[in-house]
Design a protein around this motif. Structure first.
Motif, PDB file in Angstrom:
ATOM      1  N   SER A   1       0.817  -1.220   0.000  1.00  0.00           N
ATOM      2  CA  SER A   1       0.000   0.000   0.000  1.00  0.00           C
ATOM      3  C   SER A   1       0.850   1.268   0.000  1.00  0.00           C
ATOM      4  O   SER A   1       0.433   2.289  -0.543  1.00  0.00           O
ATOM      5  N   ASP A   2       2.047   1.202   0.563  1.00  0.00           N
ATOM      6  CA  ASP A   2       2.923   2.381   0.583  1.00  0.00           C
ATOM      7  C   ASP A   2       3.906   2.409  -0.589  1.00  0.00           C
ATOM      8  O   ASP A   2       4.728   3.316  -0.708  1.00  0.00           O
ATOM      9  N   GLY A   3       3.832   1.395  -1.446  1.00  0.00           N
ATOM     10  CA  GLY A   3       4.670   1.367  -2.642  1.00  0.00           C
ATOM     11  C   GLY A   3       6.128   1.004  -2.402  1.00  0.00           C
ATOM     12  O   GLY A   3       6.950   1.108  -3.313  1.00  0.00           O
ATOM     13  N   LEU A   4       6.456   0.534  -1.214  1.00  0.00           N
ATOM     14  CA  LEU A   4       7.853   0.229  -0.908  1.00  0.00           C
ATOM     15  C   LEU A   4       8.319  -1.115  -1.472  1.00  0.00           C
ATOM     16  O   LEU A   4       9.512  -1.354  -1.602  1.00  0.00           O
ATOM     17  N   LEU A   5       7.355  -1.986  -1.792  1.00  0.00           N
ATOM     18  CA  LEU A   5       7.704  -3.282  -2.356  1.00  0.00           C
ATOM     19  C   LEU A   5       6.773  -3.558  -3.535  1.00  0.00           C
ATOM     20  O   LEU A   5       5.565  -3.378  -3.437  1.00  0.00           O
ATOM     21  N   LYS A   6       7.384  -3.992  -4.649  1.00  0.00           N
ATOM     22  CA  LYS A   6       6.611  -4.316  -5.847  1.00  0.00           C
ATOM     23  C   LYS A   6       7.010  -5.704  -6.317  1.00  0.00           C
ATOM     24  O   LYS A   6       8.193  -6.047  -6.319  1.00  0.00           O
ATOM     25  N   VAL A   7       6.010  -6.478  -6.718  1.00  0.00           N
ATOM     26  CA  VAL A   7       6.240  -7.832  -7.219  1.00  0.00           C
ATOM     27  C   VAL A   7       5.516  -7.978  -8.552  1.00  0.00           C
ATOM     28  O   VAL A   7       4.370  -7.553  -8.686  1.00  0.00           O
ATOM     29  N   THR A   8       6.190  -8.584  -9.515  1.00  0.00           N
ATOM     30  CA  THR A   8       5.588  -8.889 -10.806  1.00  0.00           C
ATOM     31  C   THR A   8       5.632 -10.396 -10.993  1.00  0.00           C
ATOM     32  O   THR A   8       6.682 -11.020 -10.827  1.00  0.00           O
ATOM     33  N   VAL A   9       4.471 -10.969 -11.322  1.00  0.00           N
ATOM     34  CA  VAL A   9       4.373 -12.401 -11.594  1.00  0.00           C
ATOM     35  C   VAL A   9       3.660 -12.604 -12.926  1.00  0.00           C
ATOM     36  O   VAL A   9       2.973 -11.710 -13.414  1.00  0.00           O
ATOM     37  N   THR A  10       3.827 -13.798 -13.499  1.00  0.00           N
ATOM     38  CA  THR A  10       3.063 -14.139 -14.699  1.00  0.00           C
ATOM     39  C   THR A  10       1.748 -14.770 -14.264  1.00  0.00           C
ATOM     40  O   THR A  10       1.607 -15.219 -13.117  1.00  0.00           O
ATOM     41  N   ALA A  11       0.797 -14.837 -15.185  1.00  0.00           N
ATOM     42  CA  ALA A  11      -0.478 -15.476 -14.872  1.00  0.00           C
ATOM     43  C   ALA A  11      -0.295 -16.973 -14.630  1.00  0.00           C
ATOM     44  O   ALA A  11      -1.149 -17.607 -14.021  1.00  0.00           O
ATOM     45  N   SER A  12       0.832 -17.529 -15.063  1.00  0.00           N
ATOM     46  CA  SER A  12       1.123 -18.930 -14.762  1.00  0.00           C
ATOM     47  C   SER A  12       1.917 -19.070 -13.460  1.00  0.00           C
ATOM     48  O   SER A  12       2.503 -20.106 -13.182  1.00  0.00           O
ATOM     49  N   ARG A  13       1.900 -18.001 -12.675  1.00  0.00           N
ATOM     50  CA  ARG A  13       2.405 -17.978 -11.299  1.00  0.00           C
ATOM     51  C   ARG A  13       3.920 -18.144 -11.165  1.00  0.00           C
ATOM     52  O   ARG A  13       4.416 -18.814 -10.273  1.00  0.00           O
ATOM     53  N   GLN A  14       4.641 -17.476 -12.053  1.00  0.00           N
ATOM     54  CA  GLN A  14       6.099 -17.421 -11.950  1.00  0.00           C
ATOM     55  C   GLN A  14       6.493 -16.001 -11.557  1.00  0.00           C
ATOM     56  O   GLN A  14       6.044 -15.039 -12.183  1.00  0.00           O
ATOM     57  N   ILE A  15       7.327 -15.873 -10.534  1.00  0.00           N
ATOM     58  CA  ILE A  15       7.784 -14.552 -10.112  1.00  0.00           C
ATOM     59  C   ILE A  15       8.784 -14.043 -11.139  1.00  0.00           C
ATOM     60  O   ILE A  15       9.750 -14.728 -11.481  1.00  0.00           O
TER      61      ILE A  15
END
Length: 104
Positions: free
Chosen positions: A33-47
């Motif tokens: 919520s504070d933008g300090l951590l961002k994660v991107t994953v694929t729809a097939s659940r790979q980070i």
């Protein structure tokens, strides 16, 4: 008729596999919520990516909590997208057999 159904099922199976492969390219971004951590994953659940603001590096417990929370949110969204897409393709390709509505 049976041959038509088998052909349709094979076509649907191929479309489902194609959709599953496409899910490897669909990216979901989630952040704290504070933008300090961002994660991107694929729809097939790979980070695919994790971005940590330097401020979080000063508090190990907070960083760990954020990693778990944000990653779980991203993976939940990815699973929802994956399941929805694959189910839609499978449903479209199923033969219309009375009493066999497997995707309600």
């Amino acid at each position: 008729m049976f041959g038509d159904m088998m052909g349709k099922l094979k076509e649907t199976q191929a479309k489902v596999e194609e959709t599953k492969n496409r899910m490897n390219t669909v990216l979901i971004d989630e952040q704290s919520s504070d933008g300090l951590l961002k994660v991107t994953v694929t729809a097939s659940r790979q980070i695919k990516n994790v971005t940590v603001d330097p401020e979080l590096l000063e508090d190990k417990e907070q960083l760990e909590d954020y990693l778990v929370m944000v990653t779980n949110k991203a993976l939940a969204k990815a699973e929802e997208i994956y399941e929805t897409e694959v189910a839609a393709v499978a449903k479209d390709g199923m033969p219309n057999i009375p009493g066999m509505d497997m995707f309600k």
